[in-house]
Enzyme design. Structure first.
Site, PDB file in Angstrom:
ATOM      1  N   ASP A 286       9.442  -6.454  56.136  1.00 18.67           N
ATOM      2  CA  ASP A 286      10.056  -5.795  54.980  1.00 18.67           C
ATOM      3  C   ASP A 286      11.566  -5.965  55.063  1.00 18.67           C
ATOM      4  O   ASP A 286      12.185  -5.538  56.033  1.00 18.67           O
ATOM      5  CB  ASP A 286       9.742  -4.287  55.021  1.00 18.67           C
ATOM      6  CG  ASP A 286       8.300  -3.984  54.674  1.00 18.67           C
ATOM      7  OD1 ASP A 286       7.849  -4.422  53.603  1.00 18.67           O
ATOM      8  OD2 ASP A 286       7.629  -3.311  55.478  1.00 18.67           O
TER       9      ASP A 286
ATOM     10  N   HIS B 198       4.065  -8.353  58.864  1.00 18.69           N
ATOM     11  CA  HIS B 198       4.649  -8.053  57.547  1.00 18.69           C
ATOM     12  C   HIS B 198       6.126  -7.692  57.738  1.00 18.69           C
ATOM     13  O   HIS B 198       6.456  -6.705  58.385  1.00 18.69           O
ATOM     14  CB  HIS B 198       3.878  -6.895  56.916  1.00 18.69           C
ATOM     15  CG  HIS B 198       4.316  -6.539  55.534  1.00 18.69           C
ATOM     16  ND1 HIS B 198       3.856  -7.180  54.400  1.00 18.69           N
ATOM     17  CD2 HIS B 198       5.173  -5.587  55.087  1.00 18.69           C
ATOM     18  CE1 HIS B 198       4.401  -6.644  53.327  1.00 18.69           C
ATOM     19  NE2 HIS B 198       5.219  -5.664  53.706  1.00 18.69           N
TER      20      HIS B 198
ATOM     21  N   GLY C  26       1.636  -0.049  58.275  1.00 19.02           N
ATOM     22  CA  GLY C  26       2.822   0.029  59.129  1.00 19.02           C
ATOM     23  C   GLY C  26       2.765   1.186  60.090  1.00 19.02           C
ATOM     24  O   GLY C  26       2.310   1.051  61.231  1.00 19.02           O
ATOM     25  N   SER C  27       3.204   2.354  59.614  1.00 18.77           N
ATOM     26  CA  SER C  27       3.382   3.484  60.528  1.00 18.77           C
ATOM     27  C   SER C  27       2.076   3.916  61.193  1.00 18.77           C
ATOM     28  O   SER C  27       2.090   4.356  62.340  1.00 18.77           O
ATOM     29  CB  SER C  27       4.013   4.657  59.794  1.00 18.77           C
ATOM     30  OG  SER C  27       3.331   4.926  58.608  1.00 18.77           O
TER      31      SER C  27
ATOM     32  N   ASP D 190      -0.083  -2.703  49.830  1.00 18.84           N
ATOM     33  CA  ASP D 190       0.988  -2.349  50.774  1.00 18.84           C
ATOM     34  C   ASP D 190       1.459  -0.924  50.564  1.00 18.84           C
ATOM     35  O   ASP D 190       1.947  -0.574  49.495  1.00 18.84           O
ATOM     36  CB  ASP D 190       2.169  -3.323  50.561  1.00 18.84           C
ATOM     37  CG  ASP D 190       3.290  -3.109  51.561  1.00 18.84           C
ATOM     38  OD1 ASP D 190       3.086  -2.389  52.565  1.00 18.84           O
ATOM     39  OD2 ASP D 190       4.378  -3.680  51.335  1.00 18.84           O
ATOM     40  N   GLY D 191       1.318  -0.136  51.628  1.00 15.64           N
ATOM     41  CA  GLY D 191       1.909   1.202  51.638  1.00 15.64           C
ATOM     42  C   GLY D 191       0.893   2.310  51.820  1.00 15.64           C
ATOM     43  O   GLY D 191      -0.082   2.415  51.074  1.00 15.64           O
ATOM     44  N   GLY D 192       1.104   3.118  52.842  1.00 12.55           N
ATOM     45  CA  GLY D 192       0.308   4.333  53.034  1.00 12.55           C
ATOM     46  C   GLY D 192      -1.122   4.111  53.506  1.00 12.55           C
ATOM     47  O   GLY D 192      -1.944   5.017  53.405  1.00 12.55           O
TER      48      GLY D 192
ATOM     49  N   HIS E  82       8.187  -9.724  52.829  1.00 13.90           N
ATOM     50  CA  HIS E  82       8.231  -8.912  51.604  1.00 13.90           C
ATOM     51  C   HIS E  82       9.691  -8.575  51.309  1.00 13.90           C
ATOM     52  O   HIS E  82      10.296  -7.757  51.996  1.00 13.90           O
ATOM     53  CB  HIS E  82       7.389  -7.641  51.835  1.00 13.90           C
ATOM     54  CG  HIS E  82       7.401  -6.694  50.683  1.00 13.90           C
ATOM     55  ND1 HIS E  82       6.963  -5.388  50.793  1.00 13.90           N
ATOM     56  CD2 HIS E  82       7.778  -6.861  49.385  1.00 13.90           C
ATOM     57  CE1 HIS E  82       7.081  -4.787  49.620  1.00 13.90           C
ATOM     58  NE2 HIS E  82       7.578  -5.651  48.745  1.00 13.90           N
TER      59      HIS E  82
ATOM     60  N   GLY F 101       8.765   3.373  54.979  1.00 18.46           N
ATOM     61  CA  GLY F 101       7.438   3.435  55.587  1.00 18.46           C
ATOM     62  C   GLY F 101       6.977   4.890  55.618  1.00 18.46           C
ATOM     63  O   GLY F 101       7.766   5.815  55.424  1.00 18.46           O
ATOM     64  N   GLY F 102       5.684   5.080  55.854  1.00 12.41           N
ATOM     65  CA  GLY F 102       5.166   6.425  56.068  1.00 12.41           C
ATOM     66  C   GLY F 102       4.997   7.271  54.817  1.00 12.41           C
ATOM     67  O   GLY F 102       4.942   8.497  54.902  1.00 12.41           O
TER      68      GLY F 102
HETATM   69  C1  DX5 Z   1       7.404  -0.019  51.751  1.00 12.27           C
HETATM   70  C2  DX5 Z   1       7.084  -1.243  52.546  1.00 12.27           C
HETATM   71  C3  DX5 Z   1       5.755  -1.182  53.264  1.00 12.27           C
HETATM   72  C4  DX5 Z   1       5.686  -0.126  54.316  1.00 12.27           C
HETATM   73  C5  DX5 Z   1       4.314  -0.008  54.918  1.00 12.27           C
HETATM   74  O1  DX5 Z   1       8.651  -0.158  51.171  1.00 12.27           O
HETATM   75  O2  DX5 Z   1       7.060  -2.360  51.706  1.00 12.27           O
HETATM   76  O3  DX5 Z   1       5.454  -2.449  53.809  1.00 12.27           O
HETATM   77  O4  DX5 Z   1       6.590  -0.370  55.357  1.00 12.27           O
HETATM   78  O5  DX5 Z   1       4.344   1.005  55.874  1.00 12.27           O
HETATM   79  P1  DX5 Z   1       3.338   2.256  55.840  1.00 12.27           P
HETATM   80  O6  DX5 Z   1       1.993   1.720  56.186  1.00 12.27           O
HETATM   81  O7  DX5 Z   1       3.907   3.167  56.868  1.00 12.27           O
HETATM   82  O8  DX5 Z   1       3.375   2.839  54.456  1.00 12.27           O
HETATM   83 ZN    ZN Z   2       6.123  -4.175  52.491  1.00 11.97          ZN
END
Ligand code: DX5
Ligand code: ZN
Length: 209
Positions: A31, A29, A186-187, A164-166, A62, A140-141
């Site tokens: 970003d 993915h 992500g994180s 997507d996210g968290g 993305h 992220g995070g």
């Molecule tokens: C947020 C991004 C996500 C994010 C996901 O702006 O689009 O793709 O990096 O990372 P985590 O899983 O850490 O929320």
């Molecule tokens: Zn993203």
């Protein structure tokens, strides 16, 4: 499918991408933020092209940018699997969606936590994939917003659907009744010592799409 975002990682950019590329993740993915659509800016187009031109895994791009078509015209050279845009950042929506599809790339639209699932209604046959944002785009995070899952049912018979996210070992419990085609994380993965262990843990706890 698990798609791993390298936005927030304890390793260098290059190392993180290599670790994802050699992991059991299905997609990478990517970003991309321009400092205009969202306050943060991460890469220039040149940097992203250099970072990703040798990866083996399919790319899930993305774009959190204003005027994505300018970026897309270059990014198609990476032959990504999906390119996802935000409609509120896009002046020429029809043209942008058609341009992505003309390159045989899946056309994705992201829906922010405050946006309705109906923003895609006008473009039903021009979109392949809807990415439900479970955080506000930009970093992220962040913490998973579980209310956005109410959008899944309306979307799932019409498009491929992702979130997507968290997403982590804690928030995954909210997904058990929502079979999704793509889950971005992500994180949770990139801040760990063992990417595959975390990817398998998510996979084990996700319902079959
Ligand atoms: C947020 C991004 C996500 C994010 C996901 O702006 O689009 O793709 O990096 O990372 P985590 O899983 O850490 O929320
Ligand atoms: Zn993203």
């Amino acid at each position: 499918m698990i798609s791993v975002s390298f936005l927030k990682s304890k390793y260098s950019r290059e190392e993180t991408i290599k670790l994802i590329d050699n992991s059991d993740a299905s997609l990478i993915h990517v970003d991309l933020m321009d400092g205009e659509y969202v306050p943060n800016k991460n890469f220039t187009l040149e940097e992203i092209m250099l970072l990703l031109n040798k990866t083996k895994k399919p790319l899930d791009i993305h774009l959190m940018v204003k005027n994505p078509l300018i970026y897309i015209k270059e990014l198609v050279k990476l032959k990504p699997y999906i390119i996802t845009i935000h409609l509120d950042g896009t002046p020429n929506i029809e043209e942008t969606l058609a341009y992505i599809r003309s390159h045989h790339i899946k056309v994705g639209v992201a829906i922010n936590p405050d946006e309705s699932e109906h923003i895609v209604d006008k473009y039903l046959d021009k979109i392949d994939y809807v990415l439900i944002m479970s955080v506000y785009p930009g970093a992220g995070g962040q913490k998973f917003i579980s209310e956005v899952l109410e959008k899944v049912n309306y979307l799932k018979d019409k498009f491929l659907v992702g979130i997507d996210g968290g997403v982590n070992d804690e928030s995954i419990k909210y997904l058990k009744d929502y079979p999704l085609d793509i889950v971005v994380s992500g994180s949770f993965i990139c801040m760990s010592d063992n990417f595959n262990e975390r990817i398998h843990l998510l996979e084990k706890n996700l319902p079959k799409a």
